[in-house]
Design a protein around this motif. Structure first.
Motif, PDB file in Angstrom:
ATOM      1  N   THR A  97       2.192  -8.398   4.966  1.00  0.00           N
ATOM      2  CA  THR A  97       1.389  -9.153   4.018  1.00  0.00           C
ATOM      3  C   THR A  97       1.191 -10.615   4.410  1.00  0.00           C
ATOM      4  O   THR A  97       0.372 -11.295   3.808  1.00  0.00           O
ATOM      5  N   GLU A  98       1.920 -11.092   5.427  1.00  0.00           N
ATOM      6  CA  GLU A  98       1.746 -12.477   5.879  1.00  0.00           C
ATOM      7  C   GLU A  98       0.912 -12.579   7.151  1.00  0.00           C
ATOM      8  O   GLU A  98       0.502 -13.681   7.537  1.00  0.00           O
TER       9      GLU A  98
ATOM     10  N   TRP B  49       8.327   2.865   5.820  1.00  0.00           N
ATOM     11  CA  TRP B  49       8.312   2.314   4.459  1.00  0.00           C
ATOM     12  C   TRP B  49       9.706   1.874   4.049  1.00  0.00           C
ATOM     13  O   TRP B  49       9.883   0.832   3.407  1.00  0.00           O
ATOM     14  N   ASP B  50      10.710   2.643   4.435  1.00  0.00           N
ATOM     15  CA  ASP B  50      12.089   2.346   4.046  1.00  0.00           C
ATOM     16  C   ASP B  50      12.577   0.998   4.569  1.00  0.00           C
ATOM     17  O   ASP B  50      13.448   0.379   3.949  1.00  0.00           O
ATOM     18  N   VAL B  51      12.066   0.527   5.718  1.00  0.00           N
ATOM     19  CA  VAL B  51      12.578  -0.722   6.306  1.00  0.00           C
ATOM     20  C   VAL B  51      11.787  -1.952   5.865  1.00  0.00           C
ATOM     21  O   VAL B  51      12.103  -3.078   6.274  1.00  0.00           O
ATOM     22  N   LEU B  52      10.774  -1.766   5.025  1.00  0.00           N
ATOM     23  CA  LEU B  52       9.929  -2.877   4.599  1.00  0.00           C
ATOM     24  C   LEU B  52      10.484  -3.558   3.352  1.00  0.00           C
ATOM     25  O   LEU B  52      11.228  -2.965   2.580  1.00  0.00           O
ATOM     26  N   GLY B  53      10.083  -4.818   3.155  1.00  0.00           N
ATOM     27  CA  GLY B  53      10.387  -5.518   1.916  1.00  0.00           C
ATOM     28  C   GLY B  53       9.493  -5.014   0.794  1.00  0.00           C
ATOM     29  O   GLY B  53       8.493  -4.317   1.033  1.00  0.00           O
ATOM     30  N   PRO B  54       9.801  -5.359  -0.462  1.00  0.00           N
ATOM     31  CA  PRO B  54       9.061  -4.811  -1.612  1.00  0.00           C
ATOM     32  C   PRO B  54       7.551  -5.035  -1.558  1.00  0.00           C
ATOM     33  O   PRO B  54       6.780  -4.105  -1.846  1.00  0.00           O
TER      34      PRO B  54
ATOM     35  N   TYR C 108       2.047  -2.521  -0.270  1.00  0.00           N
ATOM     36  CA  TYR C 108       0.863  -2.555   0.595  1.00  0.00           C
ATOM     37  C   TYR C 108       0.811  -1.328   1.498  1.00  0.00           C
ATOM     38  O   TYR C 108      -0.227  -0.662   1.635  1.00  0.00           O
ATOM     39  N   PHE C 109       1.936  -1.014   2.127  1.00  0.00           N
ATOM     40  CA  PHE C 109       1.984   0.077   3.096  1.00  0.00           C
ATOM     41  C   PHE C 109       1.716   1.423   2.417  1.00  0.00           C
ATOM     42  O   PHE C 109       0.939   2.243   2.925  1.00  0.00           O
ATOM     43  N   ARG C 110       2.335   1.642   1.275  1.00  0.00           N
ATOM     44  CA  ARG C 110       2.134   2.921   0.579  1.00  0.00           C
ATOM     45  C   ARG C 110       0.669   3.067   0.159  1.00  0.00           C
ATOM     46  O   ARG C 110       0.063   4.134   0.354  1.00  0.00           O
TER      47      ARG C 110
ATOM     48  N   ALA D  94      -3.876   6.198   1.204  1.00  0.00           N
ATOM     49  CA  ALA D  94      -5.338   6.304   1.181  1.00  0.00           C
ATOM     50  C   ALA D  94      -5.857   6.848   2.516  1.00  0.00           C
ATOM     51  O   ALA D  94      -6.801   7.653   2.554  1.00  0.00           O
ATOM     52  N   ARG D  95      -5.221   6.432   3.608  1.00  0.00           N
ATOM     53  CA  ARG D  95      -5.653   6.879   4.937  1.00  0.00           C
ATOM     54  C   ARG D  95      -5.393   8.372   5.143  1.00  0.00           C
ATOM     55  O   ARG D  95      -6.253   9.091   5.662  1.00  0.00           O
ATOM     56  N   PHE D  96      -4.216   8.845   4.737  1.00  0.00           N
ATOM     57  CA  PHE D  96      -3.838  10.235   4.999  1.00  0.00           C
ATOM     58  C   PHE D  96      -4.216  11.191   3.864  1.00  0.00           C
ATOM     59  O   PHE D  96      -4.178  12.405   4.053  1.00  0.00           O
ATOM     60  N   GLY D  97      -4.547  10.652   2.710  1.00  0.00           N
ATOM     61  CA  GLY D  97      -4.913  11.501   1.594  1.00  0.00           C
ATOM     62  C   GLY D  97      -3.754  12.264   0.990  1.00  0.00           C
ATOM     63  O   GLY D  97      -3.957  13.309   0.347  1.00  0.00           O
ATOM     64  N   MET D  98      -2.548  11.756   1.152  1.00  0.00           N
ATOM     65  CA  MET D  98      -1.349  12.375   0.580  1.00  0.00           C
ATOM     66  C   MET D  98      -0.236  11.336   0.571  1.00  0.00           C
ATOM     67  O   MET D  98      -0.389  10.250   1.139  1.00  0.00           O
ATOM     68  N   THR D  99       0.867  11.636  -0.091  1.00  0.00           N
ATOM     69  CA  THR D  99       1.970  10.687  -0.155  1.00  0.00           C
ATOM     70  C   THR D  99       2.654  10.564   1.198  1.00  0.00           C
ATOM     71  O   THR D  99       2.551  11.448   2.057  1.00  0.00           O
ATOM     72  N   LEU D 100       3.367   9.454   1.372  1.00  0.00           N
ATOM     73  CA  LEU D 100       4.131   9.262   2.611  1.00  0.00           C
ATOM     74  C   LEU D 100       5.134  10.390   2.795  1.00  0.00           C
ATOM     75  O   LEU D 100       5.342  10.864   3.921  1.00  0.00           O
ATOM     76  N   GLU D 101       5.750  10.805   1.702  1.00  0.00           N
ATOM     77  CA  GLU D 101       6.729  11.882   1.772  1.00  0.00           C
ATOM     78  C   GLU D 101       6.089  13.186   2.247  1.00  0.00           C
ATOM     79  O   GLU D 101       6.686  13.932   3.036  1.00  0.00           O
TER      80      GLU D 101
END
Length: 229
Positions: free
Chosen positions: A43-44, A120-125, A130-132, A137-144
């Protein structure tokens, strides 16, 4: 003034993991150039040098600001011709461009589906939100859902890496007896996964696993300066 390399990190600034920035880290070490790393979260990054680009790596060398790993690598080669070559000639530069396309289109696209929730697990809140949002949106499904069943899909990566597996049976590096930028292109992607995820992508005893270990040992252990997940 030393060269400044802006790269990507998660919640821990000491664990930069961008595959593209790792390509340039290794290229700078190969050239023997002094540089300072400045890790930034997702985000920075857009605010670093908006006129140059909104993704890392971003390289600042005096008055020059360059975004895009391939543009940076070719800049380093042309701006510092007295330093060890990244490409060993124009033929090597063309071969590196082919390797870059193969890694980006085939290898990275497979790996991201194997480790996306781990990233996602290693990112800050703020970066997690942002990542999720952007990746789902890119993959059309959840990260899981993207990462689910990865053990069964690991064979797809092995198949994609088979040409390299066969090559490394007869030579220590993609570049031959010593590494070139062709090596750093793939190493950066595997280093990204090594830092961001505990999931083992390659067998350490395989030709590719042994090649990665040689890359990690380069430049007085530079590749090991960031511990694995």
């Amino acid at each position: 003034m030393s060269i400044v390399l802006y790269e990507l990190c998660g919640a821990d600034a000491g664990r930069p993991f961008s595959p593209y920035a790792w390509r340039i880290r290794m290229a700078l070490k190969h050239k023997g150039l002094d540089f300072e790393c400045r890790p930034k979260p997702f985000t920075e990054i857009p605010a670093i040098a908006p006129d140059a680009g909104k993704t890392v790596p971003i390289l600042v060398d005096g008055e020059r600001t360059i975004c895009d790993s391939w543009a940076i690598a070719t800049y380093l080669e042309d701006a510092y011709p007295d330093r060890p070559s990244l490409f060993a000639g124009e033929g090597g530069r063309a071969a590196a461009k082919l390797i870059e396309g193969w890694v980006n289109a085939s290898i990275s696209s497979l790996i991201v589906r194997l480790i996306i929730k781990d990233i996602w697990d290693v990112l800050g809140p703020a970066d997690q939100a942002y990542f999720r949002q952007t990746r789902e949106a890119r993959f059309g499904m959840t990260l899981e859902e993207v990462q689910a069943g990865r053990e069964e899909r690991l064979a797809e990566l092995a198949t994609a890496l088979l040409p390299l597996h066969l090559m490394l049976k007869s030579q220590p590096f993609i570049g031959g007896n010593a590494p070139l930028h062709t090596d750093y292109l793939l190493f950066g992607t595997l280093q990204w996964a090594r830092i961001a995820s505990p999931f083992q992508l390659v067998d350490p005893g395989s030709p590719i696993g042994q090649w990665r270990e040689r890359c990690l040992d380069l430049f007085d252990g530079f590749g090991r300066s960031v511990p694995a997940a």
